[in-house]
Structures are given as C-alpha cells and as structure tokens.
Design a protein around this motif. Structure first.
Motif, PDB file in Angstrom:
ATOM      1  N   ASP A   1       0.846  -1.204   0.000  1.00  0.00           N
ATOM      2  CA  ASP A   1       0.000   0.000   0.000  1.00  0.00           C
ATOM      3  C   ASP A   1       0.881   1.253   0.000  1.00  0.00           C
ATOM      4  OD1 ASP A   1      -2.448  -1.423   0.181  1.00  0.00           O
ATOM      5  OD2 ASP A   1      -2.260  -1.551   2.364  1.00  0.00           O
ATOM      6  N   ARG A   2       1.924   1.234   0.814  1.00  0.00           N
ATOM      7  CA  ARG A   2       2.809   2.389   0.915  1.00  0.00           C
ATOM      8  C   ARG A   2       3.581   2.625  -0.384  1.00  0.00           C
ATOM      9  NH1 ARG A   2       3.019   4.365   5.930  1.00  0.00           N
ATOM     10  NH2 ARG A   2       2.046   3.111   7.549  1.00  0.00           N
ATOM     11  N   LYS A   3       3.983   1.556  -1.049  1.00  0.00           N
ATOM     12  CA  LYS A   3       4.652   1.703  -2.346  1.00  0.00           C
ATOM     13  C   LYS A   3       3.696   2.324  -3.362  1.00  0.00           C
ATOM     14  CE  LYS A   3       7.907  -2.139  -1.930  1.00  0.00           C
ATOM     15  NZ  LYS A   3       8.263  -3.484  -2.364  1.00  0.00           N
ATOM     16  N   VAL A   4       2.457   1.833  -3.370  1.00  0.00           N
ATOM     17  CA  VAL A   4       1.452   2.364  -4.298  1.00  0.00           C
ATOM     18  C   VAL A   4       1.211   3.844  -4.006  1.00  0.00           C
ATOM     19  CG1 VAL A   4      -0.984   2.248  -4.975  1.00  0.00           C
ATOM     20  CG2 VAL A   4       0.352   0.136  -4.737  1.00  0.00           C
TER      21      VAL A   4
ATOM     22  N   ASN B   1       0.338  11.650 -10.414  1.00  0.00           N
ATOM     23  CA  ASN B   1      -1.041  11.177 -10.501  1.00  0.00           C
ATOM     24  C   ASN B   1      -1.378  10.644 -11.893  1.00  0.00           C
ATOM     25  OD1 ASN B   1      -1.194  13.655 -11.862  1.00  0.00           O
ATOM     26  ND2 ASN B   1      -3.287  14.004 -11.208  1.00  0.00           N
ATOM     27  N   ARG B   2      -0.453  10.731 -12.802  1.00  0.00           N
ATOM     28  CA  ARG B   2      -0.680  10.225 -14.159  1.00  0.00           C
ATOM     29  C   ARG B   2      -0.221   8.780 -14.323  1.00  0.00           C
ATOM     30  NH1 ARG B   2       1.069  14.689 -18.355  1.00  0.00           N
ATOM     31  NH2 ARG B   2      -0.480  13.614 -19.581  1.00  0.00           N
ATOM     32  N   THR B   3       0.364   8.206 -13.269  1.00  0.00           N
ATOM     33  CA  THR B   3       0.783   6.811 -13.331  1.00  0.00           C
ATOM     34  C   THR B   3      -0.457   5.930 -13.351  1.00  0.00           C
ATOM     35  OG1 THR B   3       2.737   7.383 -12.030  1.00  0.00           O
ATOM     36  CG2 THR B   3       2.202   5.042 -12.232  1.00  0.00           C
ATOM     37  N   THR B   4      -0.547   5.061 -14.326  1.00  0.00           N
ATOM     38  CA  THR B   4      -1.737   4.227 -14.483  1.00  0.00           C
ATOM     39  C   THR B   4      -1.646   2.964 -13.631  1.00  0.00           C
ATOM     40  OG1 THR B   4      -0.850   2.931 -16.314  1.00  0.00           O
ATOM     41  CG2 THR B   4      -1.950   5.013 -16.886  1.00  0.00           C
ATOM     42  N   TYR B   5      -2.784   2.323 -13.452  1.00  0.00           N
ATOM     43  CA  TYR B   5      -2.833   1.059 -12.718  1.00  0.00           C
ATOM     44  C   TYR B   5      -2.064  -0.035 -13.465  1.00  0.00           C
ATOM     45  CZ  TYR B   5      -6.442   3.012  -9.646  1.00  0.00           C
ATOM     46  OH  TYR B   5      -7.133   3.763  -8.736  1.00  0.00           O
TER      47      TYR B   5
ATOM     48  N   PRO C   1       2.163  -1.839 -11.352  1.00  0.00           N
ATOM     49  CA  PRO C   1       2.693  -3.196 -11.119  1.00  0.00           C
ATOM     50  C   PRO C   1       4.159  -3.366 -11.494  1.00  0.00           C
ATOM     51  CG  PRO C   1       0.518  -3.337 -12.074  1.00  0.00           C
ATOM     52  CD  PRO C   1       0.920  -1.881 -12.109  1.00  0.00           C
ATOM     53  N   GLU C   2       4.635  -2.605 -12.487  1.00  0.00           N
ATOM     54  CA  GLU C   2       6.042  -2.698 -12.884  1.00  0.00           C
ATOM     55  C   GLU C   2       6.967  -2.319 -11.729  1.00  0.00           C
ATOM     56  OE1 GLU C   2       6.386  -0.097 -16.250  1.00  0.00           O
ATOM     57  OE2 GLU C   2       4.856  -1.203 -17.391  1.00  0.00           O
ATOM     58  N   GLN C   3       6.479  -1.468 -10.830  1.00  0.00           N
ATOM     59  CA  GLN C   3       7.296  -0.986  -9.724  1.00  0.00           C
ATOM     60  C   GLN C   3       6.996  -1.685  -8.398  1.00  0.00           C
ATOM     61  OE1 GLN C   3       7.541   3.423  -9.731  1.00  0.00           O
ATOM     62  NE2 GLN C   3       6.338   3.268 -11.609  1.00  0.00           N
ATOM     63  N   THR C   4       5.876  -2.432  -8.351  1.00  0.00           N
ATOM     64  CA  THR C   4       5.469  -3.039  -7.082  1.00  0.00           C
ATOM     65  C   THR C   4       5.415  -4.560  -7.108  1.00  0.00           C
ATOM     66  OG1 THR C   4       3.120  -2.942  -7.663  1.00  0.00           O
ATOM     67  CG2 THR C   4       4.054  -1.044  -6.454  1.00  0.00           C
ATOM     68  N   GLY C   5       5.287  -5.138  -8.297  1.00  0.00           N
ATOM     69  CA  GLY C   5       5.109  -6.585  -8.384  1.00  0.00           C
ATOM     70  C   GLY C   5       3.671  -7.026  -8.206  1.00  0.00           C
TER      71      GLY C   5
ATOM     72  N   GLN D   1      -5.818  -1.891  -8.044  1.00  0.00           N
ATOM     73  CA  GLN D   1      -7.155  -1.296  -7.941  1.00  0.00           C
ATOM     74  C   GLN D   1      -7.826  -1.664  -6.619  1.00  0.00           C
ATOM     75  OE1 GLN D   1      -8.875  -2.822 -11.577  1.00  0.00           O
ATOM     76  NE2 GLN D   1      -8.588  -0.853 -12.608  1.00  0.00           N
ATOM     77  N   ARG D   2      -7.685  -2.926  -6.182  1.00  0.00           N
ATOM     78  CA  ARG D   2      -8.291  -3.366  -4.916  1.00  0.00           C
ATOM     79  C   ARG D   2      -7.674  -2.632  -3.721  1.00  0.00           C
ATOM     80  NH1 ARG D   2      -8.229  -8.901  -6.934  1.00  0.00           N
ATOM     81  NH2 ARG D   2      -6.294  -9.173  -5.767  1.00  0.00           N
TER      82      ARG D   2
END
Length: 160
Positions: free
Chosen positions: A10-13, A21-25, A29-33, A40-41
């Motif tokens: 959550d903190r990474k997101v 704010n332009r980073t898409t969903y 994932p490329e940065q968080t895995g 989205q959840r």
C-alpha cells in the motif's frame, strides 16, 4: 487513527501515485510486483477512507500569469465559533487562496494566496479583508523565491 492498515505494498502504491497522478494502474505493477487488479483493490479503500484525499495535477502559477505568491497572517476581531466558521467558508470559496490554516498563537489564520500582480492582490485584500468587519489585522509576506512547493508526504515503505 485510520481504520485501514497500510502494508508495504500500500505504501509503495501511495508513493508512486503521490509522485505522479498520471501513473496508471497498468504502470504501477512494474514498480510493485502487484497485478493491475490488486492495485485497484488496494487503491479503492484508500480513496473511500480519504487516505488518498485528492488526485490533482500541479499547475505552474507563473505559466498562468500568476507571478506572485503571498503568505498572509490574519487576526480576527472576535473568535466566536460561528465567525471562525464563516471565515473558513469564505476562504474555501476563493480560488486565489491556495491554502488556509487555522493556527494557534498570536495569529488566527495563515493563508497562501496567488496573484497576477500587486494590484490584483490589493483588490483581493479590499474584498476579502477590508470589507470584513471581523478582520482585526493582516500581515502579508511576499514570496521572493519558492524554494520548495508541494504537498507530498514522506512515505516509509517498510513501516507497518
């Protein structure tokens, strides 16, 4: 304080979204895995609980001709709760007021105002302060150099 417990994902997101704010969903994932669905959840309850309170783009004030930033300290004549609430409501309605803080100490409010020039700011003060019988005094500080401007928060991705 908040009902929702934030984990390291959550903190990474939050850090990614706060930086842009332009980073898409699909890009997160490329940065968080995480998968886009997992992102989205995680974001939905953070929005519902106001952990994410706004999704905005910062606009350069000078690009719009608003070359001046002013920090104003305001003291009220009377500190009745209804008058304080009325002042808060007035500041919320003024687009040139970027930030408004109800503070402790010798000053009641501190606001950040943007203006085209001193004439524009003078018009603002006449309308917002001189026409308000509950304003005892105000003191203006003209920003000479905006060294750092932003509302991002430090986010420790490891904290639980």
């Amino acid at each position: 304080m908040w009902p929702l417990q934030l984990d390291s994902f959550d903190r990474k997101v939050l850090k990614i979204m706060q930086d842009s704010n332009r980073t898409t969903y699909e890009q997160i994932p490329e940065q968080t895995g995480l998968s886009p669905t997992a992102v989205q959840r995680r974001v939905k309850p953070m929005c519902e609980q106001q952990i994410i309170s706004s999704d905005v783009s910062m606009v350069n004030a000078k690009a719009l001709g608003r070359a001046m930033t002013l920090i104003v300290r305001i003291s009220l004549e009377r500190e009745h709760i209804n008058l304080i609430d009325l002042f808060k409501k007035e500041m919320l309605q003024r687009e040139e007021v970027q930030q408004c803080y109800y503070v402790t100490g010798s000053t009641d409010f501190i606001i950040v105002v943007t203006a085209f020039d001193m004439g524009d700011y003078e018009r603002f003060t006449r309308d917002a302060f001189f026409d308000n019988a509950n304003i005892r005094s105000f003191q203006t500080h003209v920003v000479m150099d905006a060294v750092k401007v932003g509302l991002t928060l430090p986010i420790d991705e490891k904290q639980n």
